[in-house]
Each structure stands twice: as structure tokens, then as C-alpha cells.
Design a protein around this motif. Structure first.
Motif, mmCIF file in Angstrom:
data_model
loop_
_atom_site.group_PDB
_atom_site.id
_atom_site.type_symbol
_atom_site.label_atom_id
_atom_site.label_comp_id
_atom_site.label_asym_id
_atom_site.label_seq_id
_atom_site.Cartn_x
_atom_site.Cartn_y
_atom_site.Cartn_z
ATOM 1 N N PHE A 175 0.711 -1.141 0.192
ATOM 2 C CA PHE A 175 0.088 0.077 0.195
ATOM 3 C C PHE A 175 0.633 1.401 0.172
ATOM 4 O O PHE A 175 0.247 2.176 -0.835
ATOM 5 C CB PHE A 175 -1.096 0.176 1.307
ATOM 6 N N VAL A 178 1.941 1.763 -3.582
ATOM 7 C CA VAL A 178 1.148 2.545 -4.295
ATOM 8 C C VAL A 178 0.932 3.832 -4.078
ATOM 9 O O VAL A 178 1.005 4.663 -5.222
ATOM 10 C CB VAL A 178 -0.377 1.727 -4.309
ATOM 11 N N ILE A 195 -7.037 1.120 -3.495
ATOM 12 C CA ILE A 195 -6.455 -0.265 -3.242
ATOM 13 C C ILE A 195 -7.025 -0.891 -2.142
ATOM 14 O O ILE A 195 -7.379 -0.218 -1.149
ATOM 15 C CB ILE A 195 -4.888 0.066 -3.170
ATOM 16 N N ILE A 236 -7.151 -1.297 -7.483
ATOM 17 C CA ILE A 236 -6.101 -2.172 -7.259
ATOM 18 C C ILE A 236 -6.438 -3.167 -6.124
ATOM 19 O O ILE A 236 -6.905 -2.583 -5.111
ATOM 20 C CB ILE A 236 -4.813 -1.389 -7.153
ATOM 21 N N SER A 238 -5.286 -6.529 -4.004
ATOM 22 C CA SER A 238 -4.151 -7.403 -3.470
ATOM 23 C C SER A 238 -4.527 -8.626 -2.880
ATOM 24 O O SER A 238 -5.551 -8.388 -1.883
ATOM 25 C CB SER A 238 -3.145 -6.590 -2.667
ATOM 26 N N TRP A 253 -4.853 -4.689 -11.841
ATOM 27 C CA TRP A 253 -5.206 -3.201 -11.760
ATOM 28 C C TRP A 253 -6.243 -3.242 -12.636
ATOM 29 O O TRP A 253 -6.135 -3.824 -13.788
ATOM 30 C CB TRP A 253 -3.900 -2.707 -12.246
#
Length: 313
Positions: A175, A178, A195, A236, A238, A253
Motif C-alpha cells: 500500500f 502504491v 487499493i 487495485i 491485492s 489493476w
């Protein structure tokens, strides 16, 4: 001498025949009790005693000095300093002080390890920079274009390296990576990049290469400008998954393109630049992973999967 004793120093006094006349404050590892006939062998063992004997036999004159270091176990190091001293009464004596060097030697070992690590990291970073320079030159039509792109990519690496250094080279959290790669190119629109998911700690190698991938994606998003026109954020995600006994990170993404975008929206047209080389080849190869980069008139999708325990150094 009393001052040394008051400070808790380890002191041994012997006559010329190496008979013990006095000893005090021995380190705990040798602080034996009820020794009726103290000697180097009795206190420190035969191996240390043999080294001390060689040292002391060469001290036949006042003012002579010498020292040896003794390792006890795996992490205790002591320095024996021996000096020949002429006493006013009694003639030549040998005075030995014992100094605990364990912490000092530990710091020295740590410093050497850190210097080796710096050298190793520097070589890795230089190799990445060389690769970026070559690839940027290959896909740049002019010197000005090369310099513009190359500076941006170097800045991306430097920002990622800052995060790695701040963590004592453990790596960088996703994070943070990003946010860092976003703030330069979207200072007023950072909220447009969302994110979510697992905020994993990436290895130094993975941090550098994912930072580079994020740089390319952010620059592309800002360059084509569709995100700001349609007002739809970039998402985004994860996800940390376990498969075959290994932890993997799956990074996605997802960027929506405007239907009114007048660019050539064909995948072949949009991928004909260095950015696609980074995203599809350089980054996945560097982290032992796989990537999928899809561009259509509806949006841009980039998916990367790689093992967290094999993300490189």
C-alpha cells in the motif's frame, strides 16, 4: 591499580615465575569458586593457558606489552592485555587485564554484513538501471523522449528504494508503494486510485520491480487522461493465497477507459512501447511470476501473480 579494581576491571597480577599473587573481578564465565591454587590453566583451561604462556614468556623487560583475544562459546569474546611492570618491591611482575569485547565485535560483524549488503544491493540496483536505460533507449524515438522517460523511471526506483531503506532493507509494504508511486503524477487525484486487500511486505527486489510496474501504469493512466474524464477510479486489489505450500500474491489493476477516447484503442497499438515490456516481461521475470496485460476499448487490466517467498532479494 585500585582505580581499575573500583571500576570492576578484571585484574590478574603474577610474579616473574607466573605464580598468581592477586586476581579480582574475573568475567562470569571464568568466575570459579574455591580455587586453592589459581593458575591460567585452572581458571581459563589448557587451550587459553597455552596461548597466554607464549605471550607471557616474551615479557622479560618492564614496559613490554601484548594481547590476545579468546572466544568463548559462539558469541563471547575477551581480550587479555598483558604488561610487564617493575614494582618498587618484588621486581618484575605481569599485570593482565581482561576486557569483554563481545558487543564491540558484534557491532563490527554487523557493520561488515551491512557493508556487504549495501554492495550487493547496489549491484542489483545498477543492473536494474542498466536494463531500464537500454530498454528506454530502444523504445525512444528521440533524445528528449529518452531523457523524459528515463528520469521518470529512475525517480520511481529511487522512491521505492527510500521505502526499502526506511525498513532496514526488509522491503516495502504494497500500500505504501502504491501511494508513493501515485502521489507525484496524481497529487490532486490520489483518491482516484483505490487499493484493497492484503497489505503485504514485499521483498526488496519485488518492491523495486512492482514500483516500476506501478509507475508505468500510473503514467499511462495520466497520459491518456481517460480516468479524469469518466470519473471512474482505478481499482487495485491485492490477494494473498497459499498454493503448493507457498504464499503467492495476486495483484490486479483495473482501469476503465472512456468510450469517447479518440486514441487508437487496439491492444497492438497501445502496447508498442517500453511500458508493455516492463509489465509483461521484465517485472514477472524478476519476481519469478506471471503477468497478463490486456488493453481494449473498455479498459486496461493488468494482473500479476508471484510467490512471496521467491520474490527475489
Amino acid at each position: 591499580m585500585p582505580a581499575l579494581i573500583d571500576l570492576g576491571a578484571s585484574i590478574i597480577i603474577q610474579n616473574k615465575a607466573l605464580d598468581y599473587l592477586y586476581f579480582a573481578n574475573l568475567p562470569e564465565v571464568w568466575a570459579l569458586e574455591d580455587i586453592l591454587s589459581p593458575s591460567d590453566a585452572a581458571l581459563f583451561g589448557d587451550e587459553v593457558a597455552a596461548k597466554l604462556l607464549i605471550l607471557k614468556q616474551g615479557m622479560a623487560e618492564s614496559g613490554k606489552k601484548g594481547h590476545i583475544e579468546v572466544t568463548v562459546g559462539s558469541d563471547q569474546i575477551f581480550e587479555f592485555r598483558v604488561q610487564a611492570v617493575e614494582f618498587q618491591s618484588g621486581g618484575l611482575h605481569l599485570v593482565t587485564t581482561i576486557i569483554d569485547r563481545s558487543e564491540e565485535r558484534h557491532r563490527e560483524r554487523l557493520l561488515r554484513a551491512l557493508l556487504r549488503e549495501v554492495s550487493h544491493r547496489s549491484k542489483n540496483l545498477l543492473a536494474i538501471i542498466q536494463s531500464i536505460a537500454l530498454q528506454t533507449a530502444r523504445y525512444s524515438g528521440s533524445l528528449d523522449l529518452f531523457l523524459h522517460k528515463f528520469r521518470g523511471r529512475l525517480y520511481s526506483l529511487s522512491q521505492s528504494q527510500d521505502l526499502i531503506t526506511d525498513s532496514s532493507w526488509r522491503g516495502a509494504y504494497l500500500f505504501d508503494l502504491v501511494r508513493q508511486q501515485t502521489e507525484k503524477y496524481m497529487p490532486d487525484n490520489r483518491h482516484m486510485v483505490k487499493i484493497s486487500g492484503d497489505n503485504v511486505l514485499l521483498s526488496p527486489n519485488a518492491s523495486l520491480h512492482l514500483g516500476l510496474a506501478l509507475h508505468e501504469l500510473v503514467v499511462n493512466a495520466v497520459s491518456h487522461g481517460s480516468m479524469l474524464r469518466n470519473g471512474k477510479p482505478i481499482n487495485i486489489t491485492s490477494t494473498r493465497v497459499n498454493a503448493d505450500g507457498h504464499d503467492y500474491l495476486e495483484l490486479s489493476w483495473d482501469e476503465t477507459l472512456s468510450g469517447s477516447d479518440d486514441r487508437d484503442a487496439s491492444e497492438e497499438g497501445l502496447k508498442a512501447h517500453f511500458g508493455s515490456t516492463v509489465l509483461e516481461r521484465v517485472v514477472p521475470a524478476s519476481v519469478n511470476g506471471k503477468a497478463q496485460y490486456v488493453i481494449s476499448s473498455r479498459g486496461i487490466s493488468y494482473k500479476l501473480r508471484f510467490p512471496l517467498d521467491h520474490g527475489g532479494e
